[in-house]
Design a protein around this motif. Structure first.
Motif, PDB file in Angstrom:
ATOM      1  N   SER A   1       0.601  -1.622   0.015  1.00 26.34           N
ATOM      2  CA  SER A   1       0.107  -0.006  -0.266  1.00 26.34           C
ATOM      3  C   SER A   1       0.794   1.617   0.080  1.00 26.34           C
ATOM      4  O   SER A   1       0.427   2.300  -1.150  1.00 26.34           O
ATOM      5  N   THR A   2       1.927   1.261   0.955  1.00 24.26           N
ATOM      6  CA  THR A   2       2.849   2.508   0.858  1.00 24.26           C
ATOM      7  C   THR A   2       3.825   2.828  -0.482  1.00 24.26           C
ATOM      8  O   THR A   2       3.618   3.583  -0.988  1.00 24.26           O
TER       9      THR A   2
ATOM     10  N   VAL B   1       4.248   5.475  -6.526  1.00 29.31           N
ATOM     11  CA  VAL B   1       3.991   5.369  -6.986  1.00 29.31           C
ATOM     12  C   VAL B   1       3.796   6.203  -7.687  1.00 29.31           C
ATOM     13  O   VAL B   1       3.258   7.326  -8.796  1.00 29.31           O
ATOM     14  N   LEU B   2       2.190   6.285  -6.983  1.00 31.64           N
ATOM     15  CA  LEU B   2       1.102   7.677  -7.790  1.00 31.64           C
ATOM     16  C   LEU B   2       1.510   8.300  -7.314  1.00 31.64           C
ATOM     17  O   LEU B   2       1.322   9.699  -8.244  1.00 31.64           O
TER      18      LEU B   2
ATOM     19  N   VAL C   1       0.651  -0.517 -12.856  1.00 29.24           N
ATOM     20  CA  VAL C   1       1.846  -1.935 -12.037  1.00 29.24           C
ATOM     21  C   VAL C   1       1.164  -1.306 -10.918  1.00 29.24           C
ATOM     22  O   VAL C   1       0.287  -2.051  -9.863  1.00 29.24           O
ATOM     23  N   ALA C   2       0.708  -0.203 -10.859  1.00 30.29           N
ATOM     24  CA  ALA C   2       0.013   0.231  -9.598  1.00 30.29           C
ATOM     25  C   ALA C   2      -1.462   0.322  -9.368  1.00 30.29           C
ATOM     26  O   ALA C   2      -2.138  -0.634  -8.083  1.00 30.29           O
ATOM     27  N   GLY C   3      -1.651   0.551 -10.260  1.00 35.43           N
ATOM     28  CA  GLY C   3      -3.386  -0.144 -10.767  1.00 35.43           C
ATOM     29  C   GLY C   3      -3.861  -1.424 -10.261  1.00 35.43           C
ATOM     30  O   GLY C   3      -5.306  -1.974  -9.750  1.00 35.43           O
ATOM     31  N   LEU C   4      -2.645  -2.592 -10.505  1.00 32.86           N
ATOM     32  CA  LEU C   4      -3.436  -3.848 -10.315  1.00 32.86           C
ATOM     33  C   LEU C   4      -3.226  -4.472  -9.238  1.00 32.86           C
ATOM     34  O   LEU C   4      -3.490  -5.666  -8.698  1.00 32.86           O
ATOM     35  N   GLU C   5      -3.522  -3.396  -8.491  1.00 32.19           N
ATOM     36  CA  GLU C   5      -2.862  -3.639  -6.529  1.00 32.19           C
ATOM     37  C   GLU C   5      -4.822  -4.365  -6.626  1.00 32.19           C
ATOM     38  O   GLU C   5      -4.515  -2.355  -5.871  1.00 32.19           O
TER      39      GLU C   5
ATOM     40  N   ASN D   1      -8.869   2.611  -1.728  1.00 25.61           N
ATOM     41  CA  ASN D   1      -9.000   4.153  -1.819  1.00 25.61           C
ATOM     42  C   ASN D   1      -9.187   4.462  -3.754  1.00 25.61           C
ATOM     43  O   ASN D   1      -8.513   4.585  -4.002  1.00 25.61           O
ATOM     44  N   PRO D   2     -10.500   4.545  -3.397  1.00 26.87           N
ATOM     45  CA  PRO D   2     -10.862   4.727  -4.878  1.00 26.87           C
ATOM     46  C   PRO D   2     -10.350   6.378  -5.416  1.00 26.87           C
ATOM     47  O   PRO D   2     -10.163   6.389  -6.760  1.00 26.87           O
TER      48      PRO D   2
END
Length: 246
Positions: free
Chosen positions: A147-148, A153-154, A184-188, A195-196
């Protein structure tokens, strides 16, 4: 293209022979396209061009011009699933660059760690018991949970987006490389569903191209299912999609 290149190499010429500058550039372009984590929905296995031809013969310093990513960082990305570890990305020393480049490279470095974790979720033949974890991944040793990493990344991608708006002429093509860390971040999925607002960050950072539209559609499906174990390559192949993340 790879077969043609191979046919031009005289028999008996070692792979470690120094290529001409043009051949080295051609190898890097093909090598980047062939790095597994920089494409989704591949129909054929990676040839391993980057590790077989670029790393042994090309310069290991400086920035690869097509991606805008340091060659040393591409070395690590090409080794995901082979010999690159999370510690490899933590230890990456970076390169000197402008602020926009530093935002991009930080997003890639942290996305590389997430990519390793995602690869392990899909490919590990046995569950991670404490004795199977590398020393640095032991409980109380891991420096950041996923999550961190997603938030960092974002944050880097969002800083890059705002920097590009403020200084549009400094590096006009740099945003062409943001798809990898965004995907990659979106795949989590479990993290994104909690966290919409981070989903909105990804939507806001897209370039508006047809490629972005397709990738966002895939991520939206991942978020809708809320399953972080989904294989994006299988999902893309099921939609007859094969696409580079550049």
């Amino acid at each position: 293209m790879h077969n043609i290149l191979q046919s031009r190499i005289p028999k008996g010429t070692p792979i470690t022979a120094t290529p001409t500058p043009f051949r080295a550039h051609l190898l890097e372009v093909m090598g980047v396209m062939d790095i597994p984590c920089l494409a989704i929905g591949r129909q054929t296995p990676s040839i391993g061009i980057w590790r077989r031809f670029c790393q042994p013969t090309g310069p290991r310093h400086g920035i690869e011009p097509v991606t805008g990513i340091p060659r040393s960082l591409l070395d690590l990305l090409a080794g995901i699933g082979l010999d690159t570890t999370e510690q490899s990305f933590w230890d990456w020393p970076g390169e000197a660059g402008n602020f926009l480049q530093c935002y991009l490279w930080e997003a890639y470095r942290l996305a590389g760690i997430l990519s390793i974790r995602q690869w392990e979720r899909l490919h590990k033949p046995f569950s991670d018991s404490p004795q199977n974890l590398s020393t640095w991944r032991q409980p109380n040793s891991c420096p950041a949970d996923s999550s961190t990493l997603v938030s960092r990344v974002l944050a880097s991608v969002d800083a890059l987006r705002m920097g590009c708006l403020e200084r549009p002429n400094e590096d006009p093509f740099i945003k062409n490389s943001i798809l990898f860390p965004l995907v990659v971040a979106g795949l989590e999925a479990d993290i994104m569903c909690k966290n919409p607002q981070w989903q909105q960050t990804i939507r806001r950072s897209s370039l508006g191209s047809r490629q972005d539209h397709i990738l966002l559609g895939i991520l939206e499906e991942v978020w809708h299912r809320g399953d972080s174990t989904l294989d994006i390559n299988a999902l893309a192949r099921g939609k007859d999609i094969e696409m580079g993340l550049l």
